[in-house]
Motif scaffolding. Structure first.
Motif, PDB file in Angstrom:
ATOM      1  N   SER A   1      -4.168 -10.057   1.733  1.00 52.92           N
ATOM      2  CA  SER A   1      -3.922  -8.677   1.342  1.00 52.92           C
ATOM      3  C   SER A   1      -2.451  -8.351   1.588  1.00 52.92           C
ATOM      4  O   SER A   1      -1.946  -8.551   2.693  1.00 52.92           O
ATOM      5  CB  SER A   1      -4.761  -7.720   2.181  1.00 52.92           C
ATOM      6  N   TYR A   2      -1.798  -7.891   0.554  1.00 51.66           N
ATOM      7  CA  TYR A   2      -0.400  -7.481   0.693  1.00 51.66           C
ATOM      8  C   TYR A   2      -0.328  -5.957   0.606  1.00 51.66           C
ATOM      9  O   TYR A   2      -1.093  -5.339  -0.140  1.00 51.66           O
ATOM     10  CB  TYR A   2       0.461  -8.092  -0.421  1.00 51.66           C
ATOM     11  N   LEU A   3       0.610  -5.402   1.356  1.00 49.56           N
ATOM     12  CA  LEU A   3       0.784  -3.948   1.369  1.00 49.56           C
ATOM     13  C   LEU A   3       2.018  -3.580   0.549  1.00 49.56           C
ATOM     14  O   LEU A   3       3.133  -4.000   0.866  1.00 49.56           O
ATOM     15  CB  LEU A   3       0.951  -3.463   2.823  1.00 49.56           C
TER      16      LEU A   3
ATOM     17  N   ASN B   1      -2.669  -1.466  -2.298  1.00 47.81           N
ATOM     18  CA  ASN B   1      -2.977  -2.816  -1.842  1.00 47.81           C
ATOM     19  C   ASN B   1      -2.819  -3.818  -2.989  1.00 47.81           C
ATOM     20  O   ASN B   1      -3.120  -3.520  -4.139  1.00 47.81           O
ATOM     21  CB  ASN B   1      -4.421  -2.862  -1.313  1.00 47.81           C
TER      22      ASN B   1
ATOM     23  N   SER C   1       1.361   4.243  -0.840  1.00 46.81           N
ATOM     24  CA  SER C   1       1.172   2.796  -0.682  1.00 46.81           C
ATOM     25  C   SER C   1      -0.021   2.370  -1.523  1.00 46.81           C
ATOM     26  O   SER C   1      -0.798   3.198  -1.982  1.00 46.81           O
ATOM     27  CB  SER C   1       0.899   2.458   0.787  1.00 46.81           C
TER      28      SER C   1
ATOM     29  N   LEU D   1       4.424  -0.602  -0.410  1.00 50.67           N
ATOM     30  CA  LEU D   1       4.701   0.743   0.094  1.00 50.67           C
ATOM     31  C   LEU D   1       6.029   1.242  -0.439  1.00 50.67           C
ATOM     32  O   LEU D   1       6.854   0.476  -0.932  1.00 50.67           O
ATOM     33  CB  LEU D   1       4.682   0.745   1.630  1.00 50.67           C
TER      34      LEU D   1
END
Lengths: 544, 161
Positions: free
Chosen positions: B138-140, B157, B155, B142
């Motif tokens: 999982s990358y955030l 996902n 933000s 933002l």
């Protein structure tokens, strides 16, 4: 030699505002660390970004500018002689314009009319009075600059074949840098922000205003740093019982700062569209050139220390180091500033490097960076200056007791800043953004490590606040209660007074000509491009 | 002329050599092109767009993820206070993604936390960069530029599967 009463009053007026600003803005800073670490929540009537704006404006623009003019006014009077009536009057006009500007800007922030942060990036649109306030602060500095430059010119007229006093020379160099740098932000405010916020023009050229801001924004940090360097070069040697290592190289370093700190603003905009990669890299090269005068300064400082330490009987390779007056806050504070500048400068090189910048741009790493440069090196050196300058101007003495409290204060500051900035640097590397109220992001796993570092911000922030309270106690004592007497305004002599300082170092037309040529090369084409190939402009937004 | 102590000369020469070599590495990395999409320079797109007509202007009239080659995608994104369109993106492991972004209101920052995917998104301009997702997870995504009082909610996902 003592500064006359009238000029002392002018200098003191600036210092009092600076002290008030750092105390209040420091408290706001503490609140920010507590909100961000989710230790407290602010009352509903205040928002985080509002106090962040106030913190930035009061620290970066008010504390620094007022302190610097307080110090430089005193330094020029001390080394070149009392102001004439006209010069002193200009100094007071400058002071009042700056003060009115500050009050207007702060009122607008308090009424939540200008929650745009201290960089006021368009198209977030503040109340026009906020921009007027900022403009008045800058116009005020022009009057103050007139006093100093005019006093320096008078000195040179009175002493035709002599080189100018080093401290006055450095103040003038700093002001030349400042005057040229502010052209950018003045153009942005007068031609874009004011007519746009008044509604006289509908839209604003976003990237152009950002470019003009950073044309100003980078030399702004050197405007903070150079007065600290003045203290390092001219005052610290006297405090440790030494001499100025090289007068001519000190002057040359300041000239290099003028040349290489202005045409470099693109390194703040490396990730921005609308500006060509080639121009960005060209300004990165010029940015790196500014490291040269810093290397010269580092050499000069440690040579001064070594020579002074050996004269006091320090033996062996590092014996001289122990002979330095570690118990004297007038030395310890600027020394801590120098020490902090080693990692701070290295961080700056990282920020200006194309690819490394990609990792840390707009993360809290950057916040950590300017908290150890401006908030560390510069602030701690200014603390050290205030411990002798304030009693000198008030006709009082720095007592042993106050010196001791001062040592606790600066050490506490360095430790607090060290904890806070280290945590900022580390969590910035994993992407923790700057200028953000809370960073839980709905419990996203990537953000899960950031909370612990933000707790460290709050711990550092608390230590910094304690340090500021201590600072306030010492300042009040030095201003009103310390024993009457004559505290020295230390000015060191040269190590080799017979060494001639070449006249071309004082040929300002030459240096101003070269810096304008560099600015012309680095900025003309990209700015023309931003104007000629501009997108449809932006209307204002008030998202607060 | 200026007189410089012998040791200071040595100190300065070492400094200058270090600087020049550092700059050379930075410059070569920024401008060398090896392979198909090895652009390591700073995101500097010069495409213009009317910030008030973003949803009518291609490719932003159809924001989203599009496959354009073998494991190669184009991600067209619109940023506004306080969200990314599209949100909740899924990308296959090893995919190279060309990200194209613009803003319809204020200045935003596009950052995939913990990666080198990071660029400013200013209204009136399109900015682009390419990133290859080598690892699952999982990358955030933002926003890393202050864009109003809800900035910390901006933000989304990105799932690499």
């Amino acid at each position: 030699m003592k500064i006359n009463r009238q000029d002392a009053k002018l200098s003191l007026a600036h210092l009092y505002i600076a002290f008030g600003a750092i105390l209040f803005a420091g408290f706001l800073g503490l609140l920010q660390t507590l909100v961000r670490s989710e230790t407290i929540t602010l009352p509903a009537s205040i928002n985080y970004y509002q106090i962040l704006t106030a913190h930035g404006v009061l620290m970066a623009l008010v504390f620094t500018t007022f302190f610097i003019f307080g110090f430089m006014h005193a330094g020029v009077v001390r080394t070149s002689g009392a102001f004439t009536d006209k010069q002193r009057k200009a100094g007071w006009i400058g002071f009042w314009l700056m003060t009115i500007g500050m009050v207007l800007a702060v009122i607008m922030i308090m009424f939540n009319e200008a929650t745009v942060l201290y960089t006021f990036y368009a198209p977030l649109q503040a109340n026009p009075i906020f921009y007027i306030g900022l403009a008045l602060i800058i116009i005020g500095t022009y009057f103050a600059s007139f006093s100093i430059i005019s006093r320096y010119r008078l000195w040179r007229k009175e002493h035709p074949d002599e080189k100018s006093p080093l401290l006055s020379y450095m103040a003038v160099a700093t002001l030349i840098l400042w005057l040229i740098a502010t052209l950018g932000v003045v153009a942005a405010v007068v031609l874009q922000f004011l007519p746009w916020s008044f509604g006289w023009i509908d839209t604003i050229n976003v990237t152009l205003t950002r470019t003009l801001f950073w044309y100003f924004g980078h030399p702004l940090v050197y405007f903070w740093l150079l007065p600290a360097y003045m203290a390092w070069y001219v005052i610290v040697p006297k405090v440790i019982g030494g001499k100025i290592f090289s007068d001519q190289l000190a002057r040359f370093a300041f000239v290099l700062f003028i040349l290489f700190s202005i045409p470099v603003g693109f390194h703040h905009q490396l990730l921005e569209s609308g500006i060509g990669e080639g121009w960005k890299f060209f300004q990165v090269i010029l940015t790196f050139a500014v490291i040269l005068p810093s290397l010269m300064t580092a050499f000069a400082m440690f040579s001064t220390f070594e020579i002074a330490g050996r004269q006091k009987g320090g033996k062996g390779l590092f014996g001289w180091f122990k002979k330095l007056p570690w118990g004297d806050v007038r030395f310890l504070a600027p020394f801590l500033g120098m020490l902090i500048f080693i990692p701070a400068g290295a961080g700056g090189i990282i920020n200006a490097s194309h690819q490394l910048n990609q990792m840390i741009h707009n993360t809290v790493w950057v916040t950590g960076h300017f908290h150890i440069t401006a908030g560390g090196t510069v602030a701690v050196t200014f603390f050290g200056i205030s411990y002798w300058l304030l009693p000198h101007l008030k006709g009082r003495k720095l007592t042993k007791m106050m010196n001791k409290l001062g040592i606790y204060q600066v050490v506490l500051w360095a430790v607090g800043m060290g904890i806070m900035s280290s945590a900022m640097h580390i969590s910035g590397l994993s992407g923790n953004p700057r200028r953000t109220q809370v960073t839980s992001y709905g419990g996203h796993e990537v953000a899960s490590s950031w909370g612990a570092y933000e707790m460290a911000h709050a711990v550092g922030g608390t230590l910094l606040m304690i340090s500021l309270i201590l600072y306030a106690i010492v300042l009040i004592n030095l201003a009103f209660f310390a024993p009457k007497g004559q505290e020295e305004f230390p000015i060191a002599a040269e190590l080799n007074p017979s060494q001639k300082t070449p006249g071309w170092l004082e040929n300002w037309k030459l240096w101003v000509g070269i810096v304008f040529a560099l600015i012309f090369i680095a900025y003309t084409l990209p700015i023309m491009d931003l104007i000629n190939n501009s997108p449809p402009g932006s209307s204002g937004f008030k998202y607060w | 002329m200026l007189h410089m102590h012998k040791y200071e000369k040595i100190w300065m020469i070492i400094g200058i050599i270090t600087l020049v070599s550092f700059l050379t590495i930075v410059g070569v990395q920024a401008f060398s092109q090896t392979g198909d999409h090895a652009h390591h320079g700073a995101p500097s797109d010069k495409t213009l767009i009317d910030p008030e007509k973003v949803s009518e202007t291609a490719p932003f009239d159809e924001p989203g993820l599009k496959q354009i080659g073998e494991n190669e995608y184009e991600l067209v994104m619109i940023l506004q206070s306080y969200g990314f369109t599209p949100g909740d993106i899924e990308i296959p492991q090893g995919a190279t993604v060309h990200i194209k972004a613009t803003s319809i209101d204020v200045v935003h920052g596009f950052e995939i936390a913990g990666t080198s995917a990071n660029m400013m998104v200013t209204p009136g301009h399109v900015n682009t960069m390419t990133y290859t997702f080598e690892e699952k997870g999982s990358y955030l995504i933002l926003c890393n530029e202050y864009c109003g009082t809800g900035h910390h909610f901006m933000s989304t996902n990105l799932e690499v599967i």
